[in-house]
Write a protein that holds these residues in place. Structure first.
Motif: not given
Length: 174
Positions: A36-42
Protein backbone atom coordinates in the motif's frame (compact mmCIF):
# COMPACT_ATOMS: atom_id res chain seq x y z
CA UNK A 1 -31.05 -12.30 -43.22
CA UNK A 2 -29.47 -8.96 -42.51
CA UNK A 3 -28.43 -7.90 -39.00
CA UNK A 4 -29.84 -4.87 -37.42
CA UNK A 5 -27.10 -2.15 -37.16
CA UNK A 6 -28.35 -1.02 -33.77
CA UNK A 7 -28.10 -4.61 -32.50
CA UNK A 8 -24.43 -4.87 -33.43
CA UNK A 9 -23.76 -1.51 -31.78
CA UNK A 10 -25.42 -2.74 -28.58
CA UNK A 11 -23.32 -5.92 -28.72
CA UNK A 12 -20.14 -3.87 -29.05
CA UNK A 13 -21.16 -1.64 -26.14
CA UNK A 14 -21.93 -4.71 -24.04
CA UNK A 15 -18.59 -6.31 -24.95
CA UNK A 16 -16.71 -3.09 -24.21
CA UNK A 17 -18.52 -2.68 -20.90
CA UNK A 18 -17.58 -6.21 -19.89
CA UNK A 19 -13.97 -5.58 -20.94
CA UNK A 20 -13.80 -2.44 -18.78
CA UNK A 21 -15.32 -4.28 -15.80
CA UNK A 22 -12.81 -7.10 -16.23
CA UNK A 23 -9.92 -4.61 -16.44
CA UNK A 24 -11.21 -2.84 -13.32
CA UNK A 25 -11.37 -6.16 -11.44
CA UNK A 26 -7.86 -7.07 -12.58
CA UNK A 27 -6.52 -3.66 -11.48
CA UNK A 28 -8.27 -4.10 -8.14
CA UNK A 29 -6.64 -7.55 -7.69
CA UNK A 30 -3.25 -6.10 -8.61
CA UNK A 31 -3.65 -3.26 -6.12
CA UNK A 32 -4.67 -5.68 -3.39
CA UNK A 33 -1.42 -7.69 -3.63
CA UNK A 34 0.94 -4.74 -4.01
CA UNK A 35 2.27 -2.86 -0.98
CA UNK A 36 0.00 0.00 0.00
CA UNK A 37 1.08 3.54 -0.73
CA UNK A 38 1.97 5.80 2.15
CA UNK A 39 0.91 8.96 0.33
CA UNK A 40 -2.75 9.97 0.22
CA UNK A 41 -2.71 11.24 -3.36
CA UNK A 42 -4.30 9.15 -6.09
CA UNK A 43 -1.97 7.43 -8.53
CA UNK A 44 -2.89 6.93 -12.15
CA UNK A 45 -3.27 3.41 -13.48
CA UNK A 46 -0.21 3.62 -15.76
CA UNK A 47 1.88 4.81 -12.79
CA UNK A 48 0.48 2.04 -10.62
CA UNK A 49 1.31 -0.52 -13.33
CA UNK A 50 4.84 0.88 -13.49
CA UNK A 51 5.13 0.51 -9.71
CA UNK A 52 3.86 -3.06 -9.99
CA UNK A 53 6.48 -3.85 -12.63
CA UNK A 54 9.24 -2.37 -10.48
CA UNK A 55 7.98 -4.23 -7.42
CA UNK A 56 7.86 -7.56 -9.28
CA UNK A 57 11.40 -7.05 -10.61
CA UNK A 58 12.60 -6.30 -7.08
CA UNK A 59 10.91 -9.47 -5.83
CA UNK A 60 12.60 -11.49 -8.58
CA UNK A 61 16.02 -10.10 -7.60
CA UNK A 62 15.34 -10.90 -3.93
CA UNK A 63 14.22 -14.40 -4.89
CA UNK A 64 17.45 -15.00 -6.82
CA UNK A 65 19.51 -13.74 -3.88
CA UNK A 66 17.61 -16.03 -1.51
CA UNK A 67 18.09 -19.01 -3.82
CA UNK A 68 21.82 -18.33 -3.94
CA UNK A 69 21.98 -17.95 -0.16
CA UNK A 70 20.04 -21.20 0.28
CA UNK A 71 22.42 -22.97 -2.09
CA UNK A 72 25.46 -21.70 -0.17
CA UNK A 73 23.93 -22.67 3.16
CA UNK A 74 23.08 -26.17 1.93
CA UNK A 75 26.64 -26.56 0.61
CA UNK A 76 28.00 -25.45 3.98
CA UNK A 77 25.74 -27.92 5.81
CA UNK A 78 26.95 -30.72 3.55
CA UNK A 79 30.57 -29.70 4.15
CA UNK A 80 29.99 -29.61 7.91
CA UNK A 81 28.31 -33.03 7.81
CA UNK A 82 31.30 -34.46 5.96
CA UNK A 83 33.63 -33.04 8.57
CA UNK A 84 31.50 -34.20 11.47
CA UNK A 85 30.83 -37.67 10.13
CA UNK A 86 34.42 -38.49 9.26
CA UNK A 87 35.12 -41.69 11.18
CA UNK A 88 38.02 -41.37 13.59
CA UNK A 89 40.86 -43.85 13.28
CA UNK A 90 43.38 -44.89 15.90
CA UNK A 91 46.68 -46.72 15.69
CA UNK A 92 48.85 -47.73 18.64
CA UNK A 93 52.42 -49.04 18.55
CA UNK A 94 54.42 -50.11 21.55
CA UNK A 95 58.17 -50.60 21.38
CA UNK A 96 59.56 -51.38 24.81
CA UNK A 97 58.51 -48.61 27.19
CA UNK A 98 57.54 -46.24 24.33
CA UNK A 99 53.92 -46.06 23.25
CA UNK A 100 52.92 -44.10 20.16
CA UNK A 101 49.25 -43.25 19.63
CA UNK A 102 48.15 -41.87 16.26
CA UNK A 103 44.63 -40.45 16.14
CA UNK A 104 43.08 -39.33 12.83
CA UNK A 105 39.90 -37.27 13.16
CA UNK A 106 37.77 -34.77 11.29
CA UNK A 107 38.32 -31.06 11.82
CA UNK A 108 35.54 -30.73 14.43
CA UNK A 109 36.50 -33.66 16.66
CA UNK A 110 38.54 -31.94 19.38
CA UNK A 111 36.61 -33.98 21.95
CA UNK A 112 38.31 -37.18 20.76
CA UNK A 113 41.79 -35.79 21.45
CA UNK A 114 40.73 -34.71 24.94
CA UNK A 115 39.16 -38.12 25.58
CA UNK A 116 42.30 -39.91 24.32
CA UNK A 117 44.53 -37.92 26.66
CA UNK A 118 42.17 -38.57 29.57
CA UNK A 119 42.23 -42.32 28.94
CA UNK A 120 46.03 -42.37 28.60
CA UNK A 121 46.32 -40.55 31.95
CA UNK A 122 43.90 -42.97 33.61
CA UNK A 123 45.99 -45.89 32.36
CA UNK A 124 49.06 -44.42 34.05
CA UNK A 125 50.83 -43.58 30.82
CA UNK A 126 53.12 -40.52 30.86
CA UNK A 127 52.60 -38.31 27.82
CA UNK A 128 56.00 -37.11 26.61
CA UNK A 129 55.01 -35.26 23.44
CA UNK A 130 51.86 -34.51 21.45
CA UNK A 131 51.61 -32.90 18.03
CA UNK A 132 49.10 -32.54 15.24
CA UNK A 133 48.92 -31.76 11.55
CA UNK A 134 45.89 -30.60 9.59
CA UNK A 135 45.53 -32.01 6.09
CA UNK A 136 42.43 -31.11 4.00
CA UNK A 137 39.51 -32.31 6.15
CA UNK A 138 41.50 -34.45 8.61
CA UNK A 139 43.61 -33.84 11.67
CA UNK A 140 46.49 -36.23 12.43
CA UNK A 141 47.34 -36.31 16.14
CA UNK A 142 50.52 -38.04 17.26
CA UNK A 143 50.99 -38.70 20.98
CA UNK A 144 54.28 -40.14 22.26
CA UNK A 145 54.06 -41.77 25.66
CA UNK A 146 56.16 -43.70 28.11
CA UNK A 147 54.80 -46.62 30.08
CA UNK A 148 55.99 -47.50 33.59
CA UNK A 149 56.70 -51.21 33.08
CA UNK A 150 57.08 -53.75 30.30
CA UNK A 151 53.79 -55.29 29.35
CA UNK A 152 51.03 -55.11 26.85
CA UNK A 153 49.62 -51.67 27.72
CA UNK A 154 48.96 -50.98 24.05
CA UNK A 155 46.21 -53.65 23.83
CA UNK A 156 44.44 -52.38 26.96
CA UNK A 157 44.71 -48.73 25.91
CA UNK A 158 43.62 -49.60 22.36
CA UNK A 159 40.47 -51.35 23.60
CA UNK A 160 39.50 -48.41 25.82
CA UNK A 161 40.13 -45.88 23.05
CA UNK A 162 38.22 -47.98 20.53
CA UNK A 163 35.25 -48.20 22.91
CA UNK A 164 35.41 -44.45 23.55
CA UNK A 165 35.36 -43.71 19.82
CA UNK A 166 32.55 -46.17 19.26
CA UNK A 167 30.50 -44.33 21.92
CA UNK A 168 31.33 -40.97 20.29
CA UNK A 169 28.49 -39.91 17.98
CA UNK A 170 29.45 -36.86 15.90
CA UNK A 171 26.03 -36.48 14.28
CA UNK A 172 24.44 -35.89 17.70
CA UNK A 173 25.58 -32.27 17.30
CA UNK A 174 23.39 -31.71 14.23
Amino acid sequence: MEKNPSSSRIDRKFIESNRRKEMKNLHHKLNSILPHQTSKEAISRPDRLEEATTYIKKLQINLEKMKEKKKLLLEEIQRQKKLMLKSPKIEIQQIGLILEVVLITGLNSQFLLNETIRILNEEGVDIVNASYKVNADSVFHSIHCQVQEFGNESARVYERLKKSMHDYQPNACL
